[in-house]
Structures are given as structure tokens and as C-alpha cells.
Design a protein around this motif. Structure first.
Motif, PDB file in Angstrom:
ATOM      1  N   ASP A 280       0.810  -1.216   0.000  1.00 17.88           N
ATOM      2  CA  ASP A 280       0.000   0.000   0.000  1.00 17.88           C
ATOM      3  C   ASP A 280       0.849   1.275   0.000  1.00 17.88           C
ATOM      4  O   ASP A 280       0.310   2.376   0.079  1.00 17.88           O
ATOM      5  CB  ASP A 280      -0.926   0.002   1.218  1.00 17.88           C
ATOM      6  N   GLU A 281       2.170   1.127  -0.087  1.00 13.81           N
ATOM      7  CA  GLU A 281       3.010   2.324  -0.197  1.00 13.81           C
ATOM      8  C   GLU A 281       2.653   3.102  -1.465  1.00 13.81           C
ATOM      9  O   GLU A 281       2.335   2.504  -2.495  1.00 13.81           O
ATOM     10  CB  GLU A 281       4.494   1.932  -0.245  1.00 13.81           C
ATOM     11  N   THR A 282       2.737   4.418  -1.374  1.00 14.13           N
ATOM     12  CA  THR A 282       2.419   5.269  -2.520  1.00 14.13           C
ATOM     13  C   THR A 282       3.692   5.669  -3.249  1.00 14.13           C
ATOM     14  O   THR A 282       4.694   6.035  -2.630  1.00 14.13           O
ATOM     15  CB  THR A 282       1.665   6.526  -2.073  1.00 14.13           C
ATOM     16  N   VAL A 283       3.636   5.594  -4.570  1.00 10.37           N
ATOM     17  CA  VAL A 283       4.774   5.942  -5.422  1.00 10.37           C
ATOM     18  C   VAL A 283       4.348   7.057  -6.363  1.00 10.37           C
ATOM     19  O   VAL A 283       3.274   6.981  -6.973  1.00 10.37           O
ATOM     20  CB  VAL A 283       5.256   4.725  -6.236  1.00 10.37           C
ATOM     21  N   THR A 284       5.187   8.064  -6.485  1.00 10.64           N
ATOM     22  CA  THR A 284       4.918   9.163  -7.420  1.00 10.64           C
ATOM     23  C   THR A 284       5.715   8.929  -8.697  1.00 10.64           C
ATOM     24  O   THR A 284       6.929   8.705  -8.654  1.00 10.64           O
ATOM     25  CB  THR A 284       5.307  10.514  -6.802  1.00 10.64           C
TER      26      THR A 284
ATOM     27  N   GLY B   9       3.961  12.851 -11.994  1.00 10.95           N
ATOM     28  CA  GLY B   9       3.186  13.338 -10.864  1.00 10.95           C
ATOM     29  C   GLY B   9       2.049  12.428 -10.461  1.00 10.95           C
ATOM     30  O   GLY B   9       1.462  12.601  -9.381  1.00 10.95           O
ATOM     31  N   GLU B  10       1.712  11.465 -11.294  1.00  6.15           N
ATOM     32  CA  GLU B  10       0.639  10.526 -10.967  1.00  6.15           C
ATOM     33  C   GLU B  10       1.084   9.673  -9.775  1.00  6.15           C
ATOM     34  O   GLU B  10       2.235   9.257  -9.679  1.00  6.15           O
ATOM     35  CB  GLU B  10       0.349   9.643 -12.176  1.00  6.15           C
ATOM     36  N   ARG B  11       0.158   9.419  -8.875  1.00  4.01           N
ATOM     37  CA  ARG B  11       0.470   8.653  -7.662  1.00  4.01           C
ATOM     38  C   ARG B  11      -0.270   7.311  -7.706  1.00  4.01           C
ATOM     39  O   ARG B  11      -1.471   7.263  -7.953  1.00  4.01           O
ATOM     40  CB  ARG B  11       0.062   9.443  -6.409  1.00  4.01           C
ATOM     41  N   MET B  12       0.502   6.243  -7.462  1.00  2.00           N
ATOM     42  CA  MET B  12      -0.062   4.896  -7.494  1.00  2.00           C
ATOM     43  C   MET B  12       0.551   4.085  -6.354  1.00  2.00           C
ATOM     44  O   MET B  12       1.631   4.418  -5.849  1.00  2.00           O
ATOM     45  CB  MET B  12       0.221   4.209  -8.838  1.00  2.00           C
ATOM     46  N   THR B  13      -0.142   3.033  -5.958  1.00  2.00           N
ATOM     47  CA  THR B  13       0.401   2.156  -4.911  1.00  2.00           C
ATOM     48  C   THR B  13       1.371   1.163  -5.535  1.00  2.00           C
ATOM     49  O   THR B  13       1.352   0.910  -6.754  1.00  2.00           O
ATOM     50  CB  THR B  13      -0.715   1.375  -4.197  1.00  2.00           C
ATOM     51  N   VAL B  14       2.200   0.584  -4.679  1.00  2.00           N
ATOM     52  CA  VAL B  14       3.114  -0.467  -5.136  1.00  2.00           C
ATOM     53  C   VAL B  14       2.311  -1.614  -5.737  1.00  2.00           C
ATOM     54  O   VAL B  14       2.697  -2.189  -6.767  1.00  2.00           O
ATOM     55  CB  VAL B  14       3.989  -0.963  -3.961  1.00  2.00           C
TER      56      VAL B  14
ATOM     57  N   ALA C 256      11.463   0.789  -9.535  1.00  5.20           N
ATOM     58  CA  ALA C 256      12.910   0.801  -9.374  1.00  5.20           C
ATOM     59  C   ALA C 256      13.384   2.063  -8.665  1.00  5.20           C
ATOM     60  O   ALA C 256      14.227   2.008  -7.754  1.00  5.20           O
ATOM     61  CB  ALA C 256      13.586   0.662 -10.734  1.00  5.20           C
ATOM     62  N   GLU C 257      12.866   3.202  -9.077  1.00  4.01           N
ATOM     63  CA  GLU C 257      13.266   4.465  -8.446  1.00  4.01           C
ATOM     64  C   GLU C 257      12.793   4.525  -6.998  1.00  4.01           C
ATOM     65  O   GLU C 257      13.495   5.055  -6.126  1.00  4.01           O
ATOM     66  CB  GLU C 257      12.706   5.646  -9.248  1.00  4.01           C
ATOM     67  N   HIS C 258      11.622   3.959  -6.736  1.00  5.04           N
ATOM     68  CA  HIS C 258      11.076   3.971  -5.381  1.00  5.04           C
ATOM     69  C   HIS C 258      11.935   3.112  -4.442  1.00  5.04           C
ATOM     70  O   HIS C 258      12.189   3.506  -3.299  1.00  5.04           O
ATOM     71  CB  HIS C 258       9.639   3.444  -5.406  1.00  5.04           C
ATOM     72  N   VAL C 259      12.399   1.975  -4.926  1.00  4.23           N
ATOM     73  CA  VAL C 259      13.169   1.065  -4.076  1.00  4.23           C
ATOM     74  C   VAL C 259      14.642   1.435  -4.043  1.00  4.23           C
ATOM     75  O   VAL C 259      15.279   1.473  -2.979  1.00  4.23           O
ATOM     76  CB  VAL C 259      13.003  -0.398  -4.556  1.00  4.23           C
ATOM     77  N   GLY C 260      15.216   1.731  -5.227  1.00 10.00           N
ATOM     78  CA  GLY C 260      16.659   1.918  -5.315  1.00 10.00           C
ATOM     79  C   GLY C 260      17.129   3.346  -5.331  1.00 10.00           C
ATOM     80  O   GLY C 260      18.342   3.595  -5.282  1.00 10.00           O
ATOM     81  N   GLY C 261      16.197   4.301  -5.428  1.00 14.32           N
ATOM     82  CA  GLY C 261      16.577   5.709  -5.469  1.00 14.32           C
ATOM     83  C   GLY C 261      16.988   6.176  -6.839  1.00 14.32           C
ATOM     84  O   GLY C 261      16.832   7.355  -7.190  1.00 14.32           O
ATOM     85  N   SER C 262      17.521   5.281  -7.657  1.00 11.36           N
ATOM     86  CA  SER C 262      17.936   5.582  -9.026  1.00 11.36           C
ATOM     87  C   SER C 262      17.983   4.276  -9.793  1.00 11.36           C
ATOM     88  O   SER C 262      17.997   3.189  -9.193  1.00 11.36           O
ATOM     89  CB  SER C 262      19.309   6.250  -9.047  1.00 11.36           C
ATOM     90  N   ILE C 263      18.050   4.366 -11.119  1.00  8.70           N
ATOM     91  CA  ILE C 263      18.113   3.149 -11.924  1.00  8.70           C
ATOM     92  C   ILE C 263      19.436   2.409 -11.686  1.00  8.70           C
ATOM     93  O   ILE C 263      19.431   1.197 -11.475  1.00  8.70           O
ATOM     94  CB  ILE C 263      17.900   3.472 -13.410  1.00  8.70           C
TER      95      ILE C 263
END
Length: 493
Positions: free
Chosen positions: A95-99, A116-121, A141-148
Motif C-alpha cells: 500500500d506504499e504510494t509511489v509518485t 506526478g501521478e500517484r499509485m500504490t506499489v 525501481a526508483e522507489h526502491v533503489g533511489g535511481s536506476i
């Protein structure tokens, strides 16, 4: 990864014509069945599956059934997303939100997620696996690793943990890139790992996924890229892929009659061939791998001598029905018993007596428990001797009676006590089988079984003259304090 208008028919023709003809051969001498190349002619080409792909692997819980170039490196296309989703499932709350970032929304061949769209994992996982969304994979990938690059490092670290030696990642979506490759064997390892996760299993069964409305863009439904979900009996799901370098790829999971198969196809020449090849490979697997009863309690596996009387033995059987997936091309199932050298009385039906290896060739399929097939309270073992009152120094041997007495189940790891009670003397004549006492077996004060003690031989009564002589001898013995009758004997005392 979906083919778009950018991939024109002309490009596809050039790509396929330029591919090595051998890549899409239906059978190769180097193809393997259970690790044996077809060139060995055992099994022969006639039983091998027709597979049109550069490489692939079909495996089940009991090992690899078929493979082609399983360790060869090959571009993997969107099957990359299996690793992307594995890492997201292991590291994120659903349920984490990702932008969605601008980089994610602008990746080639995107589904159309907007900056800018926001979606859950959870939503992004569904889009990545079902719609093969490159932008969803980038966002995860960006949400978990910060960068590609940071996420690629995590992907490679996880691949190393899984033993994927022929795999290297540089992106989370699978677009062709130098240094981005895998093998059919590695992909099967990854697939079986991520298949253990309940959320993954739920998602890959979906036939479609909804992209929610955002700003002016209305909600829309996207069908799964996996055509087998709509056509193959027993399909669980899987992951598709396509790029110029990879050609058509597919990882599939299917289940029938208690058998689950994992099929990996890399480098198929067309989308239609990819699905037909996967279906053909799965059908071949289900034909030759079937659940069979390989052991039954009705089957005797050997005998174990009784320590008290080696002339007796206890038959041993399988403890229960054992069913296993059996690959018929590996030959018949055989058994090899390893039983106790001896067993002590009493024995209860079901008492463990050893193990049995169930094998195909040199490979062990399973190890089953061997147990006693019957209760055995007696082996007609000698338990002592009872004096005969009519004689001075004669006894009759006492033995355990042949008995069908039930033996109560007990703990074989805890000592069993045997108490022998014999009559102080017996009068002649004595018949074979005449009662002489009893044998009681107990464990921690609980009676396990009771067995009569009986005469092992016949003893005739002395004649008149013999009796007179015995009377005189007893008188003389009495004068000197010698015993006038034989002493009783009890085994173990």
C-alpha cells in the motif's frame, strides 16, 4: 514488452531472416532430457519436444525435464520485470504510494503513466506484470533503489544470492542494453523463487488490469500480454517479453493433477510461435511427468531377524502410501531398503524398522519409512527351565508360546521391561505346550503384552523302579543337606 508501431514489418522480417537458422530448430542434438543430450539416442529425438526457440528450460519440483542451451546468455526483454517485482515485493509494503517521475513516464514503450501521478506499489506491480508496463517498472525501481543504477545494483546482488551466474542487469524493464542478459536456467531459478510469493501468484492470474483515471486521461482496462491465460488448460500465469535482441520470450507456470511446471522460452521467432511452443512444451511435460503411487503399506520390503531367536524374523513394509511425480523417461522406480540388523521382542505393527530409498537410476526420489508388518509378541524363545517334581535333577525347558497376542504400541526409544514368572515345579508327565508360567512386557508400568510360557519338550513320568530309586536318592541327599530337586532357571536372572 509490447510491440509498437516503431517495430515495422520490414524490421521484423530482417531480424528473423538474420537470425541463425539453428536458433529456431525444433530439435537439436544438444537438447537435453533429464541432463542427457539427444545425441546419445537415449532418449531419442522421437520422444523430445518440438521447440522453436533459441533456448529454454522445462522444470518441476523433481528437477529439469528438458533444456536447450540452458546456460547460454541471451537478452531477456520484459522477463526482467520478474526480478524487478521480486525485489519490490520483498522490500515494499503493497500500500506504499509511489509518485511517477518524469524519467519513468518518458521511458520508451511506456503504458502512458503521467509525471506526478500517484499509485500504490500493488497497482504498479499489476501493471508491470500484466500490462508489461515499462513506466511502472521504472517507478518501482526508483522507489526502491533511489535511481536506476542503484536499483540495478540491488538486482545483481539478488541474482548473485540466487546463484544466477549467467545473469546481469542494467535496467528494471528489459529494453535492450549492453550488459543486460540472462539464461534460461537462471530465469527458471528466478521464476520459481518469485512464484513462492502469494501476491505474485495472485497477480499473474489476472487476465486484465485497470489503469486508473488521471487528470484528463480516463480509466482504461489493459489485457494481459500472456495469451495462454485465455487458452491453456491449467495455466497459472507468467511473464512475456519482446525486444529486437531478445526476440520473443515467455516464462509460464501451469498446474495439472498435482504437477506444477515452469517453462522458460527465450528467442522464439514470433509471438504466436512463443505461445504455441510454450503450450507444446508444457503438454509434453504433463504427458511424461505424472503423480504415481510408488510405495504402499501392502508392499513388503524385507525382513528383520528377531534377536531372541534368529530363526524368526519380522516382515517389514512401507509405513504409508507415498505418491511422487515420476518422469517416465527416467526409467522405472526401484527401491533399496536399509533395515535394522535385528529387532527385540515384542514388536508392534507399525514399529519403525528402517528406511527405503525410492530411486530412478542413481537419483533418489524420496526416502520412505519401513515398519513392522505384524505384531510379534513371541519368537518361541527360551525363557527358563522348571524343575520336575518327580525327578531329582531334571527340568523342562520353558519357552514363549507361539502367540497371536496383540502388542500395544510403545515408544521404541524407551526401555521395555520383561518379567518372567515360572511355576516353582511341575509334575510329570509334561506335554509339549503345557503351561509353565507367563511373560509380561511393560513400559513405564504400562502392560504392552502378556505371553504364556509353555513346555518346549515332552517329559515322561518315571516308572515304578525309577521312582523307588529316586525316593532312596532323595533320602540320602536329605541326610547330607543336598538339594532333593533341580533348581528353577529364569532367563536373564
Amino acid at each position: 514488452m509490447r510491440q509498437t508501431a516503431r517495430f515495422t514489418a520490414a524490421v521484423m522480417v530482417v531480424a528473423l531472416v538474420g537470425a541463425p537458422a539453428q536458433s529456431f530448430a525444433k530439435r537439436l542434438d544438444s537438447d537435453q532430457i533429464s541432463g542427457r543430450p539427444l545425441s546419445s539416442c537415449d532418449p531419442s529425438h522421437t520422444v523430445a519436444p518440438d521447440i522453436s526457440a533459441f533456448s529454454g528450460e522445462l522444470s518441476a519440483s523433481n528437477g529439469v525435464l528438458w533444456s536447450r542451451r540452458a546456460t547460454s546468455q541471451h537478452a531477456m526483454a520484459s522477463t526482467t520485470k520478474l526480478m524487478t517485482c521480486l525485489i519490490a515485493l520483498e522490500r515494499c509494503d503493497l500500500d506504499e504510494t509511489v509518485t511517477i517521475s518524469s524519467r519513468a513516464s518518458s521511458v520508451p514503450y511506456a503504458l502512458g503513466l503521467q509525471t506526478g501521478e500517484r499509485m500504490t506499489v500493488r497497482q504498479l506491480l499489476e501493471l508491470a506484470l500484466i500490462a508489461s508496463s515499462n513506466d511502472a517498472a521504472m517507478a518501482l525501481a526508483e522507489h526502491v533503489g533511489g535511481s536506476i543504477p542503484g536499483f540495478a545494483d540491488i538486482m545483481n546482488e539478488r541474482a548473485a544470492q540466487l546463484g544466477m551466474k549467467a545473469t546481469h542487469y542494467v535496467n528494471p524493464h528489459g529494453l535492450d542494453a549492453p550488459g543486460h542478459y540472462t539464461s534460461a536456467q537462471d530465469l527458471a531459478t528466478l521464476a520459481k523463487t518469485v512464484m513462492k510469493l502469494p501476491e505474485f501468484r495472485r497477480i499473474i492470474r489476472l487476465r486484465s488490469v485497470t489503469v486508473p483515471a488521471y487528470k484528463e486521461q480516463p480509466a482504461r482496462t489493459v489485457k494481459s500480454t500472456n495469451a495462454l491465460l485465455r487458452s491453456y488448460r491449467g495455466i497459472i500465469g507468467g511473464k512475456t517479453g519482446f525486444t529486437d535482441d531478445a526476440k520473443y520470450a515467455l516464462v509460464s507456470f501451469a498446474e495439472r493433477d498435482g504437477i506444477t511446471l515452469t517453462a522458460v522460452i527465450l528467442g522464439a521467432p514470433s509471438s504466436e510461435t512463443r505461445f504455441k511452443t510454450a503450450a507444446r512444451l508444457l503438454d509434453w511435460g504433463f504427458k511424461h511427468l505424472r503423480v504415481q503411487a510408488v510405495a504402499s503399506p501392502t508392499q513388503t520390503v524385507g525382513t528383520v531377524p528377531v534377536s531372541a531367536n534368529p530363526g524368526w524374523s519380522v516382515p517389514a513394509r512401507f509405513s504409508q502410501v507415498t505418491t511422487l511425480p515420476v518422469f517416465d523417461l527416467d526409467g522405472p522406480v526401484s527401491s533399496e531398503a536399509s533395515l535394522a540388523s535385528a529387532v527385540s521382542i515384542p514388536v508392534f505393527e507399525g514399529e519403525p524398522l528402517g528406511t527405503v530409498r525410492l530411486m530412478q537410476g542413481d537419483r533418489t526420489l524420496a526416502t520412505a519409512t519401513a515398519v513392522a508388518a505384524i505384531d510379534l509378541a513371541s519368537a518361541e524363545e527360551t525363557v527358563g527351565a522348571v524343575p520336575i517334581s518327580d525327578y531329582i535333577d531334571r527340568t523342562v525347558v520353558a519357552r514363549a508360546s507361539e502367540s497371536s497376542a496383540a502388542v500395544q504400541e510403545f515408544d521404541p526409544a524407551v526401555p521395555v521391561e520383561r518379567t518372567i514368572t515360572l511355576d516353582p515345579q511341575v509334575n510329570a508327565p509334561v506335554a509339549v505346550g503345557a503351561p509353565l508360567g507367563k511373560i509380561v512386557y511393560t513400559q513405564e508400568d504400562r502392560i504392552i503384552c502378556t505371553v504364556p510360557a509353555v513346555a518346549a519338550t515332552r517329559v515322561e513320568a518315571p516308572g515304578t523302579l525309577a521312582r523307588f530309586g529316586i525316593w532312596i536318592a532323595r533320602g540320602l541327599r536329605g541326610l547330607v543337606g543336598a538339594p532333593r530337586i533341580a533348581a528353577p532357571q529364569v532367563a536373564g536372572s
